[in-house]
Design a protein around this motif. Structure first.
Motif, PDB file in Angstrom:
ATOM      1  N   LYS A 120       0.835  -1.214   0.000  1.00 54.19           N
ATOM      2  CA  LYS A 120       0.000   0.000   0.000  1.00 54.19           C
ATOM      3  C   LYS A 120       0.864   1.256   0.000  1.00 54.19           C
ATOM      4  CE  LYS A 120      -3.782  -2.115   2.561  1.00 54.19           C
ATOM      5  NZ  LYS A 120      -4.415  -2.203   3.877  1.00 54.19           N
ATOM      6  N   ARG A 121       1.874   1.267   0.858  1.00 53.60           N
ATOM      7  CA  ARG A 121       2.749   2.440   0.943  1.00 53.60           C
ATOM      8  C   ARG A 121       3.517   2.637  -0.368  1.00 53.60           C
ATOM      9  NH1 ARG A 121       8.177   3.518   3.956  1.00 53.60           N
ATOM     10  NH2 ARG A 121       8.184   5.788   3.861  1.00 53.60           N
ATOM     11  N   GLY A 122       4.076   1.566  -0.894  1.00 55.28           N
ATOM     12  CA  GLY A 122       4.826   1.656  -2.143  1.00 55.28           C
ATOM     13  C   GLY A 122       3.958   2.105  -3.301  1.00 55.28           C
ATOM     14  N   ASP A 123       2.728   1.603  -3.370  1.00 56.08           N
ATOM     15  CA  ASP A 123       1.803   2.033  -4.431  1.00 56.08           C
ATOM     16  C   ASP A 123       1.525   3.530  -4.335  1.00 56.08           C
ATOM     17  OD1 ASP A 123       1.491  -0.350  -5.848  1.00 56.08           O
ATOM     18  OD2 ASP A 123      -0.258  -0.985  -4.689  1.00 56.08           O
ATOM     19  N   ARG A 124       1.320   4.030  -3.106  1.00 58.34           N
ATOM     20  CA  ARG A 124       1.095   5.468  -2.924  1.00 58.34           C
ATOM     21  C   ARG A 124       2.309   6.273  -3.380  1.00 58.34           C
ATOM     22  NH1 ARG A 124      -1.227   3.796   1.992  1.00 58.34           N
ATOM     23  NH2 ARG A 124       0.688   4.338   3.085  1.00 58.34           N
ATOM     24  N   LEU A 125       3.495   5.815  -2.990  1.00 63.58           N
ATOM     25  CA  LEU A 125       4.722   6.513  -3.368  1.00 63.58           C
ATOM     26  C   LEU A 125       4.927   6.497  -4.888  1.00 63.58           C
ATOM     27  CD1 LEU A 125       7.086   5.179  -0.568  1.00 63.58           C
ATOM     28  CD2 LEU A 125       6.338   7.562  -0.862  1.00 63.58           C
ATOM     29  N   LEU A 126       4.669   5.350  -5.507  1.00 62.15           N
ATOM     30  CA  LEU A 126       4.830   5.261  -6.964  1.00 62.15           C
ATOM     31  C   LEU A 126       3.785   6.097  -7.690  1.00 62.15           C
ATOM     32  CD1 LEU A 126       5.786   1.509  -7.403  1.00 62.15           C
ATOM     33  CD2 LEU A 126       7.267   3.507  -7.732  1.00 62.15           C
ATOM     34  N   ASP A 127       2.572   6.173  -7.146  1.00 59.13           N
ATOM     35  CA  ASP A 127       1.546   7.051  -7.735  1.00 59.13           C
ATOM     36  C   ASP A 127       2.032   8.500  -7.729  1.00 59.13           C
ATOM     37  OD1 ASP A 127      -0.210   4.969  -8.217  1.00 59.13           O
ATOM     38  OD2 ASP A 127      -1.472   5.379  -6.462  1.00 59.13           O
ATOM     39  N   GLU A 128       2.608   8.929  -6.605  1.00 63.09           N
ATOM     40  CA  GLU A 128       3.128  10.300  -6.503  1.00 63.09           C
ATOM     41  C   GLU A 128       4.275  10.519  -7.491  1.00 63.09           C
ATOM     42  OE1 GLU A 128       4.188  11.108  -2.435  1.00 63.09           O
ATOM     43  OE2 GLU A 128       2.222  10.424  -1.725  1.00 63.09           O
ATOM     44  N   PHE A 129       5.164   9.542  -7.592  1.00 60.79           N
ATOM     45  CA  PHE A 129       6.286   9.636  -8.530  1.00 60.79           C
ATOM     46  C   PHE A 129       5.775   9.769  -9.968  1.00 60.79           C
ATOM     47  CE2 PHE A 129       8.879   7.106 -11.510  1.00 60.79           C
ATOM     48  CZ  PHE A 129       9.919   8.008 -11.682  1.00 60.79           C
ATOM     49  N   GLU A 130       4.815   8.919 -10.341  1.00 59.58           N
ATOM     50  CA  GLU A 130       4.281   8.973 -11.710  1.00 59.58           C
ATOM     51  C   GLU A 130       3.589  10.308 -11.984  1.00 59.58           C
ATOM     52  OE1 GLU A 130       1.952   5.588 -12.823  1.00 59.58           O
ATOM     53  OE2 GLU A 130       3.623   4.203 -12.532  1.00 59.58           O
ATOM     54  N   LYS A 131       2.897  10.843 -10.996  1.00 61.85           N
ATOM     55  CA  LYS A 131       2.265  12.151 -11.180  1.00 61.85           C
ATOM     56  C   LYS A 131       3.309  13.222 -11.440  1.00 61.85           C
ATOM     57  CE  LYS A 131      -1.863  11.225  -8.500  1.00 61.85           C
ATOM     58  NZ  LYS A 131      -2.485  11.341  -7.184  1.00 61.85           N
ATOM     59  N   THR A 132       4.448  13.121 -10.753  1.00 68.01           N
ATOM     60  CA  THR A 132       5.533  14.079 -10.985  1.00 68.01           C
ATOM     61  C   THR A 132       6.102  13.908 -12.385  1.00 68.01           C
ATOM     62  OG1 THR A 132       6.109  14.122  -8.648  1.00 68.01           O
ATOM     63  CG2 THR A 132       7.809  14.826 -10.188  1.00 68.01           C
ATOM     64  N   TYR A 133       6.408  12.679 -12.763  1.00 65.30           N
ATOM     65  CA  TYR A 133       7.060  12.436 -14.049  1.00 65.30           C
ATOM     66  C   TYR A 133       6.127  12.722 -15.221  1.00 65.30           C
ATOM     67  CZ  TYR A 133      10.075  10.493 -17.577  1.00 65.30           C
ATOM     68  OH  TYR A 133      10.864  10.352 -18.681  1.00 65.30           O
ATOM     69  N   PHE A 134       4.886  12.265 -15.122  1.00 61.74           N
ATOM     70  CA  PHE A 134       3.940  12.405 -16.232  1.00 61.74           C
ATOM     71  C   PHE A 134       2.982  13.571 -16.047  1.00 61.74           C
ATOM     72  CE2 PHE A 134       4.824   7.739 -16.166  1.00 61.74           C
ATOM     73  CZ  PHE A 134       5.482   7.677 -17.373  1.00 61.74           C
ATOM     74  N   GLY A 135       3.255  14.431 -15.064  1.00 60.56           N
ATOM     75  CA  GLY A 135       2.342  15.500 -14.678  1.00 60.56           C
ATOM     76  C   GLY A 135       1.906  16.432 -15.778  1.00 60.56           C
ATOM     77  N   SER A 136       2.743  16.663 -16.779  1.00 64.16           N
ATOM     78  CA  SER A 136       2.352  17.609 -17.825  1.00 64.16           C
ATOM     79  C   SER A 136       1.596  16.937 -18.969  1.00 64.16           C
ATOM     80  CB  SER A 136       3.579  18.349 -18.361  1.00 64.16           C
ATOM     81  OG  SER A 136       4.439  17.443 -19.002  1.00 64.16           O
TER      82      SER A 136
END
Length: 165
Positions: A120-136
Motif C-alpha cells: 500500500k505504501r509503495g503504491d502510494r509513493l509510486l503514484d506520486e512519482f508517476e504524477k511528478t514524471y507524467f504531470g504535464s
C-alpha cells in the motif's frame, strides 16, 4: 500533447534530441525506461524495498498462494533469481513460504500483514512519482501511451518455438 514534461529535481537532460541515436524511438524508450527505473528505485528506497522485490510482492498479493515457479513464469524472472527475491522478502517479514497441503514437497507463498502494508505504501509513493514524471501529460495522452506500450509488450511475447509474436 502538452509541452514536454519538466525533469524531476536532480535529473539531467539526455542531450540534443536531434543527435544520432536520440532520434530513434527504441533509444528513446530505453532512455525513458532508465529514467523511470532510477526514479522508482529512489522512490521505493524510501519504503525500504527494491523494485524487483516490490514487483514480486505485488504479483504475490494478486495471486496469493502461488508457488515460486508460478511467480517466476508470470513475471519472467529466472527461477534462481526468484529464490533470492523470496528469501529477501521473507527475511524482511513481507512474505512467508508455507507448505502446500496438497503437495508437501512444494510451498505456497503468502504476503504477511507487513507485506500488505508495504505494498500500500509503495503504491502510494509510486503514484506520486508517476504524477511528478507524467504531470504535464493529459489523462488521454497517458492512456494512449499505456495502450501503445502494452501493445508493444504483448507483440514481443515469444511464440511457440521461441519466435517473437
Amino acid at each position: 500533447m502538452n509541452e514536454t514534461p519538466a525533469l524531476p529535481p536532480g535529473w539531467r537532460s539526455t542531450g540534443d534530441p536531434d543527435c544520432g541515436l536520440q532520434q530513434r524511438t527504441a533509444y528513446q524508450l530505453i532512455r525513458i525506461g532508465e529514467l523511470l527505473m532510477a526514479g522508482a528505485e529512489d522512490t521505493l528506497r524510501t519504503a525500504g524495498v527494491r523494485p524487483r522485490a516490490f514487483s514480486v510482492l505485488s504479483a504475490l498479493v494478486e495471486r496469493e498462494g502461488s508457488s515460486q515457479q508460478e511467480l517466476s513464469r508470470r513475471l519472467g524472472l529466472d527461477p534462481n533469481v526468484m529464490v533470492g527475491v523470496i528469501d529477501e522478502l521473507e527475511r524482511s517479514h513481507y512474505a512467508e513460504r508455507r507448505r502446500n497441503p496438497a503437495d508437501r514437497r512444494s510451498h505456497r507463498l503468502v504476503a504477511t500483514e507487513q507485506g500488505h502494508e508495504l505494498l500500500k505504501r509503495g503504491d502510494r509513493l509510486l503514484d506520486e512519482f508517476e504524477k511528478t514524471y507524467f504531470g504535464s501529460l493529459s489523462d488521454e495522452d497517458i492512456e494512449v501511451m499505456r495502450r501503445l506500450t502494452q501493445w508493444l509488450l504483448d507483440s514481443w511475447r515469444p511464440r511457440e518455438g521461441g519466435e517473437q509474436a
